[in-house]
Design a protein around this motif. Structure first.
Motif, PDB file in Angstrom:
ATOM      1  N   GLY A 112       0.815  -1.217   0.000  1.00 53.63           N
ATOM      2  CA  GLY A 112       0.000   0.000   0.000  1.00 53.63           C
ATOM      3  C   GLY A 112       0.846   1.264   0.000  1.00 53.63           C
ATOM      4  O   GLY A 112       0.654   2.152  -0.837  1.00 53.63           O
ATOM      5  N   PRO A 113       1.812   1.402   0.919  1.00 56.86           N
ATOM      6  CA  PRO A 113       2.688   2.570   0.903  1.00 56.86           C
ATOM      7  C   PRO A 113       3.515   2.707  -0.377  1.00 56.86           C
ATOM      8  O   PRO A 113       3.813   3.821  -0.810  1.00 56.86           O
ATOM      9  N   ILE A 114       3.898   1.572  -0.997  1.00 58.64           N
ATOM     10  CA  ILE A 114       4.593   1.674  -2.287  1.00 58.64           C
ATOM     11  C   ILE A 114       3.672   2.325  -3.312  1.00 58.64           C
ATOM     12  O   ILE A 114       4.091   3.196  -4.091  1.00 58.64           O
ATOM     13  N   MET A 115       2.412   1.927  -3.311  1.00 57.62           N
ATOM     14  CA  MET A 115       1.455   2.520  -4.243  1.00 57.62           C
ATOM     15  C   MET A 115       1.166   3.991  -3.895  1.00 57.62           C
ATOM     16  O   MET A 115       0.945   4.817  -4.778  1.00 57.62           O
ATOM     17  N   LEU A 116       1.182   4.306  -2.600  1.00 54.69           N
ATOM     18  CA  LEU A 116       1.051   5.714  -2.205  1.00 54.69           C
ATOM     19  C   LEU A 116       2.193   6.530  -2.802  1.00 54.69           C
ATOM     20  O   LEU A 116       1.985   7.625  -3.336  1.00 54.69           O
ATOM     21  N   ALA A 117       3.412   5.991  -2.700  1.00 56.75           N
ATOM     22  CA  ALA A 117       4.570   6.687  -3.266  1.00 56.75           C
ATOM     23  C   ALA A 117       4.438   6.816  -4.779  1.00 56.75           C
ATOM     24  O   ALA A 117       4.740   7.869  -5.359  1.00 56.75           O
ATOM     25  N   LYS A 118       3.986   5.761  -5.429  1.00 57.79           N
ATOM     26  CA  LYS A 118       3.844   5.769  -6.887  1.00 57.79           C
ATOM     27  C   LYS A 118       2.896   6.879  -7.346  1.00 57.79           C
ATOM     28  O   LYS A 118       3.201   7.615  -8.292  1.00 57.79           O
ATOM     29  N   HIS A 119       1.766   7.012  -6.677  1.00 57.67           N
ATOM     30  CA  HIS A 119       0.736   7.932  -7.155  1.00 57.67           C
ATOM     31  C   HIS A 119       0.785   9.316  -6.504  1.00 57.67           C
ATOM     32  O   HIS A 119       0.374  10.304  -7.124  1.00 57.67           O
ATOM     33  N   LEU A 120       1.286   9.395  -5.261  1.00 55.60           N
ATOM     34  CA  LEU A 120       1.273  10.687  -4.576  1.00 55.60           C
ATOM     35  C   LEU A 120       2.598  11.440  -4.658  1.00 55.60           C
ATOM     36  O   LEU A 120       2.606  12.669  -4.558  1.00 55.60           O
TER      37      LEU A 120
END
Length: 241
Positions: A112-120
């Motif tokens: 989840g945090p990896i995806m947060l980094a990817k998109h945010l």
């Protein structure tokens, strides 16, 4: 040091416990806070009457949900800091753990945090930051905490990797010890009191941590512009016992 006045801080998590303490502390430091979780209305109700805090929908296990939040934040002018407190405990011995529990633990706290980094990250100011949440089990191994320890260890590794990849955006982690955040209420009043009495007698700090201890640590990570790739251990010395 950089301040938080008029900065936008996204806090992913519940409307209680550590997430709430972080959201209120950031707001009190002058930030505009966006709290994000699966149930936007429940979050909005939890923070009703708290000026400077708005609620959004976000599911850490759903990349489309994360991407959708990123688009809404982009339309609102971007973001300065992101704090991810989401957690699912994969507690139990190796013989008791199942794949789905382990997957949910990693999906919530690592993927989840990896995806947060990817998109945010494309929306985060260059002097902004991400703060992730690890935990004391990453450095203090205990029977029946295999899944929790492995997940938290992965968060520590992820923090260092993202700090390099997202630079100059800073990335740090908070590793709480045993905190009186409501997470131990399931033990019942007697069981919780027994655990906390033991900790008060054995921890070098001679007390159990409170949510305000963690919130203070998060504010430090958000505002210290020379801190990155670090896991802050706010645990009363628990790994030493």
């Amino acid at each position: 040091m950089v301040g938080l006045r008029d900065r936008v801080v996204v806090v992913v998590g519940r409307g209680s416990g550590i997430a709430r303490a972080v959201a209120l502390a950031a707001r009190d430091a002058g930030a505009r806070v966006v709290v994000a979780g699966r149930d936007r209305q429940k979050l909005a109700d939890a923070y009703q009457g708290e000026a400077g805090i708005t609620a959004e929908t976000l599911d850490l296990t759903d990349e489309a949900s994360i991407a959708a939040l990123a688009e809404r934040l982009r339309a609102g002018g971007g973001v300065d800091h992101v704090v991810s407190t989401g957690s699912v405990r994969a507690k139990g011995g190796v013989a008791d753990l199942d794949r789905e529990t382990l997957r949910l633990s990693f999906d919530t706290k690592v993927i989840g945090p990896i995806m947060l980094a990817k998109h945010l990250a494309p929306l985060v100011a260059r002097d902004g930051s991400f703060v992730l949440f690890s935990g004391v089990s990453a450095v203090k191994t205990r029977v029946d905490w295999l899944g929790v320890a492995t997940t938290n260890g992965a968060v520590d590794s992820l923090t260092r990797s993202l700090a390099l990849e997202l630079a100059p955006i800073r990335v740090n982690a908070i590793s709480p010890g045993t905190i009186d955040s409501g997470a131990w209420d399931g033990l019942g009043a007697e069981g919780k009191a027994e655990l906390f009495d033991t900790l008060r007698a054995t921890l070098p700090a001679r007390r159990v941590g409170g949510t305000e201890d963690i919130a203070h640590g998060v504010l430090f990570a958000l505002t210290n512009s020379f801190l990155t790739g670090v896991t802050l251990h706010i645990d009363g010395g628990e790994p030493l016992t």
